[in-house]
Write an enzyme that holds these catalytic residues in place. Sequence first.
Site, short mmCIF file in Angstrom:
data_model
loop_
_atom_site.label_atom_id
_atom_site.label_comp_id
_atom_site.label_asym_id
_atom_site.label_seq_id
_atom_site.Cartn_x
_atom_site.Cartn_y
_atom_site.Cartn_z
N GLY A 218 -22.48 27.15 -27.39
CA GLY A 218 -23.36 27.69 -26.35
C GLY A 218 -22.57 28.56 -25.39
O GLY A 218 -21.45 28.96 -25.70
N ASN A 219 -23.17 28.88 -24.26
CA ASN A 219 -22.44 29.65 -23.25
C ASN A 219 -22.89 29.21 -21.86
O ASN A 219 -23.77 28.36 -21.72
CB ASN A 219 -22.61 31.16 -23.48
CG ASN A 219 -24.06 31.58 -23.39
OD1 ASN A 219 -24.69 31.47 -22.34
ND2 ASN A 219 -24.62 32.04 -24.51
N ARG A 220 -22.31 29.80 -20.84
CA ARG A 220 -22.49 29.29 -19.48
C ARG A 220 -23.66 29.93 -18.74
O ARG A 220 -23.81 29.74 -17.53
CB ARG A 220 -21.20 29.49 -18.68
CG ARG A 220 -20.07 28.61 -19.19
CD ARG A 220 -18.78 28.88 -18.46
NE ARG A 220 -18.91 28.71 -17.02
CZ ARG A 220 -18.08 29.20 -16.13
NH1 ARG A 220 -17.04 29.90 -16.53
NH2 ARG A 220 -18.26 29.01 -14.84
#
Length: 419
Positions: A218-220
Amino acid sequence: MTRVVLGVTGGIAAYKAVEILRLLRESDHDVTVVPTAAALRFVGEPTWSALSGRPVATDVWSDPQAVSHVAIGKEADLVLIAPATADFLARAAHGIASDLLTNVLLTATCPVLIAPAMHTEMWQHPATQANVRLLRERGAIVLEPAVGRLTGADSGPGRLPEPVAIVETAREALRAQQRPAGYQGGRGGRSEQDLLGKRVLISVGGTREPWDDVRFLGNRSSGLQGFALARSALVRGAQVDLVIADVDAQVPAGCWSVRASSAEELRETMHATIAERNPDIVVMAAAVADFRPIPDPRGKISKESLDTDAPELHLERTTDILAELVDKRGSLPSPVIVGFAAEAPEAHESLEQRAVAKLMRKGCDYLVANEVTGGAVFGESSTSVLIVDHEGVRAHLTGVDKAAVGHALWDTIAGHRPR
Ligand code: CTP
């Protein structure tokens, strides 16, 4: 202190307006509650009076020397009606001043935000839809009801959106009248309904790329920027559709939305939504993974199934959705397409150079570039951005909240040139 009139009409969701009142008071708004006679059958006058800290005006005949049917509306900075029944929408649309609240509406010159709640059949009835259209044409911000469980066992569109989400949009409607500090583009002063009749589609949040059945990359991305764009478009009169990937933030009240998790799902959902809903403006605010793990057929990968303590993760490219939307728009009704970019310029280059290069590469009409050197931006409420188009820099914002980015973008697209 800003003055809000909270109009409450006679639907079962009137009890949720108590929470709206509490939230408005907690954020220091001066609130005058105007319940209709039917609303008072659901929640009594003492509740409204105690929580607002003010007397409650209930009809045009009490306190006539104060001419309250004129004064309340004229002095308001925002009129918020939640919940709004079908009957109220009909009276408001036709200018019928049959009680104090409809009188207030006819005298108010401030923004009017209406959150309808009713059974699906009543919401979808052509009479109600025509009334909503009329109210929107006249500049009222009418939120789409949420989809979900209704009063009985039935569910569908018609629920009052969450109080906290309604209050967020109310705050944005108040804030939009004043451009925030740090914003140097576009107009100042009162908000205009310059997106009235426009449909805006925004992708929001970060994608999750499955590795096996339980793990993902995923990412932030928090979704804060995409949702702030949505609220700023709503208060300028747009109908807002959202394709929502993974988010932490509260989904804004009043938008149509659909979920998509991976880059591929988001890609398919964007194409389908554009075909179905025909947006005028498409904004790719989602943080879409550029690479995804090559799917593992083993279900959940266990440590025992690996013959190493340092397993390798094999990645493949995802499709660049933004570039594909631009490529395919010949066959579409040609929406304006906006990209976002998170840039960490090297010492020898500027954010502007990076932004212009990415705009050319992607082929979109506008690009909003954030500087992310040192992990700034993600999950933060304030940001610094450049907005570029094919003529160069159109707006430069430093240390502004994310709603200001939305307003600068809508200003730029509407042709309000920054100074
Ligand atoms: N984007 C997209 N599809 C992808 C990756 C990104 O549509 N597979 C969109 C994003 O939603 C954003 C824009 O492209 O609007 C910029 O994304 P970014 O990842 O910063 O740009 P890239 O040039 O793909 O990546 P990088 O600069 O990291 O090479």
